[in-house]
Design a protein around this motif. Structure first.
Motif, PDB file in Angstrom:
ATOM      1  N   SER A 113       0.829  -1.206   0.000  1.00  0.00           N
ATOM      2  CA  SER A 113       0.000   0.000   0.000  1.00  0.00           C
ATOM      3  C   SER A 113       0.863   1.255   0.000  1.00  0.00           C
ATOM      4  CB  SER A 113      -0.924   0.001   1.220  1.00  0.00           C
ATOM      5  OG  SER A 113      -1.728  -1.145   1.242  1.00  0.00           O
ATOM      6  N   ILE A 116       1.781   2.709  -3.318  1.00  0.00           N
ATOM      7  CA  ILE A 116       0.724   3.513  -3.946  1.00  0.00           C
ATOM      8  C   ILE A 116       0.637   4.874  -3.258  1.00  0.00           C
ATOM      9  CG2 ILE A 116      -1.717   3.582  -4.568  1.00  0.00           C
ATOM     10  CD1 ILE A 116      -1.720   0.503  -4.222  1.00  0.00           C
ATOM     11  N   ASP A 119       2.495   8.253  -4.211  1.00  0.00           N
ATOM     12  CA  ASP A 119       2.015   9.124  -5.284  1.00  0.00           C
ATOM     13  C   ASP A 119       1.271  10.341  -4.741  1.00  0.00           C
ATOM     14  OD1 ASP A 119       1.706   9.544  -8.186  1.00  0.00           O
ATOM     15  OD2 ASP A 119      -0.430   9.269  -7.789  1.00  0.00           O
ATOM     16  N   THR A 128      -8.462   8.621  -4.504  1.00  0.00           N
ATOM     17  CA  THR A 128      -9.332   7.486  -4.772  1.00  0.00           C
ATOM     18  C   THR A 128     -10.662   7.972  -5.300  1.00  0.00           C
ATOM     19  OG1 THR A 128     -10.007   7.545  -2.440  1.00  0.00           O
ATOM     20  CG2 THR A 128      -8.328   5.935  -3.053  1.00  0.00           C
ATOM     21  N   THR A 130      -9.320   4.626  -7.588  1.00  0.00           N
ATOM     22  CA  THR A 130      -8.387   4.462  -8.693  1.00  0.00           C
ATOM     23  C   THR A 130      -8.086   2.990  -8.899  1.00  0.00           C
ATOM     24  OG1 THR A 130      -6.284   5.249  -9.616  1.00  0.00           O
ATOM     25  CG2 THR A 130      -6.280   4.599  -7.318  1.00  0.00           C
ATOM     26  N   ALA A 132      -4.955   0.553  -9.466  1.00  0.00           N
ATOM     27  CA  ALA A 132      -3.511   0.615  -9.225  1.00  0.00           C
ATOM     28  C   ALA A 132      -2.841  -0.642  -9.748  1.00  0.00           C
ATOM     29  CB  ALA A 132      -3.221   0.782  -7.738  1.00  0.00           C
ATOM     30  N   LEU A 134       0.406  -2.512  -9.211  1.00  0.00           N
ATOM     31  CA  LEU A 134       1.541  -2.605  -8.296  1.00  0.00           C
ATOM     32  C   LEU A 134       2.501  -3.645  -8.855  1.00  0.00           C
ATOM     33  CD1 LEU A 134       2.832  -1.803  -5.609  1.00  0.00           C
ATOM     34  CD2 LEU A 134       1.514  -3.622  -4.526  1.00  0.00           C
ATOM     35  N   LEU A 148      -7.336   4.239   0.297  1.00  0.00           N
ATOM     36  CA  LEU A 148      -5.970   3.747   0.432  1.00  0.00           C
ATOM     37  C   LEU A 148      -5.631   3.308   1.849  1.00  0.00           C
ATOM     38  CD1 LEU A 148      -3.414   3.130  -1.038  1.00  0.00           C
ATOM     39  CD2 LEU A 148      -2.734   5.517  -0.852  1.00  0.00           C
ATOM     40  N   SER A 255      -4.187  -3.488 -17.266  1.00  0.00           N
ATOM     41  CA  SER A 255      -4.504  -2.325 -16.422  1.00  0.00           C
ATOM     42  C   SER A 255      -5.584  -1.466 -17.069  1.00  0.00           C
ATOM     43  CB  SER A 255      -3.243  -1.488 -16.182  1.00  0.00           C
ATOM     44  OG  SER A 255      -2.273  -2.218 -15.478  1.00  0.00           O
ATOM     45  N   VAL A 268      -2.930   4.344 -11.345  1.00  0.00           N
ATOM     46  CA  VAL A 268      -1.651   4.603 -10.687  1.00  0.00           C
ATOM     47  C   VAL A 268      -0.760   3.389 -10.910  1.00  0.00           C
ATOM     48  CG1 VAL A 268      -0.461   4.989  -8.494  1.00  0.00           C
ATOM     49  CG2 VAL A 268      -2.676   6.062  -8.911  1.00  0.00           C
ATOM     50  N   ALA A 270       2.764   1.764  -9.621  1.00  0.00           N
ATOM     51  CA  ALA A 270       3.702   1.936  -8.514  1.00  0.00           C
ATOM     52  C   ALA A 270       4.545   0.683  -8.324  1.00  0.00           C
ATOM     53  CB  ALA A 270       2.936   2.261  -7.231  1.00  0.00           C
TER      54      ALA A 270
END
Length: 341
Positions: A113, A116, A119, A128, A130, A132, A134, A148, A255, A268, A270
């Motif tokens: 977490s 993320i 950012d 949010t 969003t 993500a 990862l 988040l 994604s 996002v 990350a």
């Protein structure tokens, strides 16, 4: 608003960051990657020892960079999982000691977490909801981030090798060295990404039925190995570029599909592999074409760092999350849903 010191020791970086609400004040990293390179991968015992040796100086340097003293800190945040258990324990113990000595609240936070959360620094972006992506050495996941601090839903994950692991293994097969991600990225700059058509894992119509947003890179690694065995005359740059393209193509394709199917127009990206130049370029191109708002942290904040831990700690405070208990246990296999300890 709170001045938060974050400690990250999940793998081979001893890192401390200091943030004031969403403003980054310091981000100091001491990496032991050179000590692991001769073994071709991270050695847990070596990483833990390096954390012990570096922790005190990294904290001092972060305080100096932020121009604050320990008594100015309002809260301590620390990565409590997932990661190498011995490495995590160094960070958790250090953070617990600081919390007790300073009588400041402690927040154990999730490493994933945190990637993320970084950012959120030095901007006013709405965080949010969003989607993500990862993507790092040990984890590749597609997430729906509703909140988040309290609500992250896993849409898909790797069923074998994570993307970062695939980069390391292919670099080893090609004799390029460790860590594989940056080396393949540099090598690929001189290659043709369309030269070799390597497979895109879990992308066939039948795969998408049961593994819509899941990832698999083990077969790709095997395909590269077999190509090298049967090809007497090949250019390493072409192999690196074609392999890299196969990885990032799948990552971005899935994604964008997740964004479209969820009705969320924000993505996002990350984690350490988010520093890859081709991934960043392809993400910009395809998100622009799809009308999706893309966020990728600066390259220096993609790999493991203390700023991301402090960022998530600050968000937790602003969200009203209760502090963790002194004596929290590190969890090497913590799930993404366990955001705050």
């Amino acid at each position: 608003m709170a001045l938060v010191l974050g400690i990250e020791t999940s793998c081979d970086e001893t890192a401390v960051g200091i943030v004031d609400d969403r403003k980054l004040l310091a981000n100091v990293i001491s990496s032991s990657v050179a000590e692991h390179a001769r073994f071709g991968g991270v050695v847990p015992e070596v990483a833990s020892r390096a954390h012990l040796e570096s922790m005190q100086q990294v904290i001092k340097q972060a305080l100096a960079d932020a121009k604050v003293g320990l008594n100015d800190i309002d809260a301590i945040a620390v990565t409590a999982g997932p990661g190498l258990i011995g490495a995590l324990l160094v960070g958790v113990s250090s953070a617990s000691a600081l919390s007790l000595a300073l009588d400041k609240p402690l927040y154990g936070v999730n490493h994933l977490s945190s990637h993320i959360a970084v950012d959120s620094l030095d901007n006013e972006k709405k965080l949010t909801p969003t989607i993500a992506l990862l993507v790092s050495g040990g984890h590749t996941s597609l997430l729906k981030v509703n909140n988040l601090v309290s609500d992250i839903e896993v849409l898909g994950a790797t069923i074998d090798d994570a993307a970062g692991e695939a980069f390391d293994k292919v670099a080893r097969i090609m004799g390029l060295g460790f860590p594989g991600g940056p080396i393949i990225d540099r090598t690929a700059n001189d290659g043709d990404f369309a030269k070799i058509q390597f497979p895109r894992g879990l992308s066939s119509s039948s795969d998408l039925i049961n593994h819509r947003f899941d990832f698999s890179f083990s077969g790709l690694k095997t395909a590269v190995s077999r190509y090298l065995e049967k090809s007497a005359d090949y250019k390493k740059a072409d192999v690196a570029a074609s392999f890299q393209e196969a990885v990032v193509d799948v990552l971005i394709t899935k994604s964008i599909s997740a964004c479209k199917e969820s009705g969320i127009d924000s993505l996002v990206i990350a984690g350490g592999v988010a520093a890859n130049s081709r991934l960043r370029q392809l993400a910009v191109d395809r998100c622009n074409a799809a009308g999706i708002k893309l966020s990728i942290p600066p390259i220096q904040l993609c790999t493991d760092n203390g700023a991301m831990v402090a960022a998530l700690g600050s968000l937790a405070i602003n969200h009203g999350a209760k502090p963790s208990q002194i004596g929290i246990e590190a969890d090497s296999a913590a799930a993404i849903a366990q955001i705050i300890w």
